[in-house]
Design an enzyme around this catalytic site. Structure first.
Site, mmCIF file in Angstrom:
data_model
loop_
_atom_site.group_PDB
_atom_site.id
_atom_site.type_symbol
_atom_site.label_atom_id
_atom_site.label_comp_id
_atom_site.label_asym_id
_atom_site.label_seq_id
_atom_site.Cartn_x
_atom_site.Cartn_y
_atom_site.Cartn_z
ATOM 1 N N ARG A 237 -6.673 -8.817 1.524
ATOM 2 C CA ARG A 237 -6.776 -8.157 0.228
ATOM 3 C C ARG A 237 -7.779 -8.856 -0.688
ATOM 4 N NH1 ARG A 237 -4.983 -5.583 3.388
ATOM 5 N NH2 ARG A 237 -3.020 -4.467 3.510
ATOM 6 N N SER B 157 1.432 -0.732 -3.438
ATOM 7 C CA SER B 157 2.186 -1.985 -3.316
ATOM 8 C C SER B 157 1.864 -2.885 -4.501
ATOM 9 C CB SER B 157 1.838 -2.702 -2.016
ATOM 10 O OG SER B 157 2.210 -1.924 -0.904
ATOM 11 N N GLU C 13 -0.618 -7.656 -6.528
ATOM 12 C CA GLU C 13 -1.723 -7.006 -5.840
ATOM 13 C C GLU C 13 -2.459 -6.068 -6.794
ATOM 14 O OE1 GLU C 13 -2.046 -4.108 -2.013
ATOM 15 O OE2 GLU C 13 -1.076 -6.023 -1.668
#
Length: 304
Positions: free
Chosen positions: A177, A227, A297
């Site tokens: 990520r 998420s 995130e």
């Protein structure tokens, strides 16, 4: 020349539908949350992006760049300065053998459909991920064992001083990520993906399977930003949150999804403050019970 007059001169260079003042950011995020941006501009080319960057630099006006807003939480007080949205105004695509050339504003779902039509394998994992190609590369989006870093050949960016750069796979420094873009603030404008020839029906079946899994496990019926927390090493964030008994927990109109505890959903009228308070509650509970530190995130932007 003062900033107000400068902005008026800039506004004269864009059609009204691509230059908007006091634009509610709740209309530009999948969370449907956020105050107003002073100005929102939707460019259609590298040249316009460079022009906007240089304008902001010369006039000391804050610049914020967004894509489709699918992993974004905008603060309730909105965003100062100019928001540049790289979205559907930049979605051109063409193919050459196993290579896909696409502008950064194309949505992953649209891109996945066109890639499937060309019988190319390797992009199935991205179908159903909300967001744009540029956003997916910036955060190295992934699912079902696939990641953007596995298919990226090169991308073109514009730096914060208005220079065009061509970055190959290694230059992008893509990790879990993450990518170099998060550190440099460069703006991805287009990319080249390297895929492989395959069977169209098989690609379609795999894609449909991933879609069905998402529909049964993720809360598509309510606004969310995907998420909320990154996966801690050795754990799954959603499982930790569920095991803390937090499914269905609310702060204001923000709620931990009862379908997937890794998601926070907007029940209607949720504020950024609601979401941040709920995130803090979740982090504290998980830390207390498991001694695991959850990391957001989400990209959180705007006036505090």
């Amino acid at each position: 020349m003062n900033k107000a007059r400068c902005l008026t001169k800039l506004e004269e260079q864009f059609p009204a539908e691509r230059f908007r003042r006091n634009e509610p950011m709740s209309q530009h995020t999948s969370f449907q949350i956020g105050g107003k941006a002073d100005v929102l501009i939707m460019p259609i080319s590298k040249q316009e992006i460079i022009h906007i960057i240089r304008f902001c630099n010369e006039n000391k006006i804050p610049l914020t760049v967004i894509g489709k807003g699918s992993n974004l939480l905008v603060m309730d007080a909105g965003i100062e300065g100019i928001v540049m949205k790289i979205g559907s105004c930049m979605k051109a695509i063409h193919f050459s053998d196993e290579y896909v050339y696409a502008e950064a504003g194309i949505s992953l779902n649209c891109l996945a459909k066109k890639i499937q039509e060309m019988s190319l394998v390797g992009f199935e994992f991205a179908s159903g991920i909300p967001g744009t190609l540029g956003g997916a590369l910036t955060m190295n989006a992934g699912a079902y064992g696939g990641e953007m870093k596995n298919i990226l050949s090169e991308c073109t960016t514009v730096s914060l001083d208005g220079k065009i750069n061509t970055l190959d796979h290694q230059d992008m420094k893509m990790g879990y990520r993450s990518s170099r873009i998060q550190a440099t603030g460069e703006i991805i404008v287009e990319a080249v993906l390297k895929l492989q020839k395959g069977d169209r029906e098989e690609i379609k079946n795999i894609t449909n399977d991933y879609w069905q899994r998402r529909l049964t496990k993720q809360p598509y019926d309510l606004p969310s930003a995907g998420s909320v927390f990154k996966r801690p090493e050795g754990f799954f964030a959603g499982k930790l949150i569920e095991d803390c008994g937090l499914k269905g927990c609310t702060v204001g109109k923000a709620k931990v999804s009862e379908l997937h505890a890794g998601f926070i959903v907007n029940m209607g009228g949720a504020t950024a403050s609601d979401v941040l308070s709920l995130m803090e509650m979740i982090k504290n509970k998980v830390r207390e019970k498991y001694e695991v530190e959850l990391e957001s995130e989400l990209r959180i932007i705007g006036r505090s």
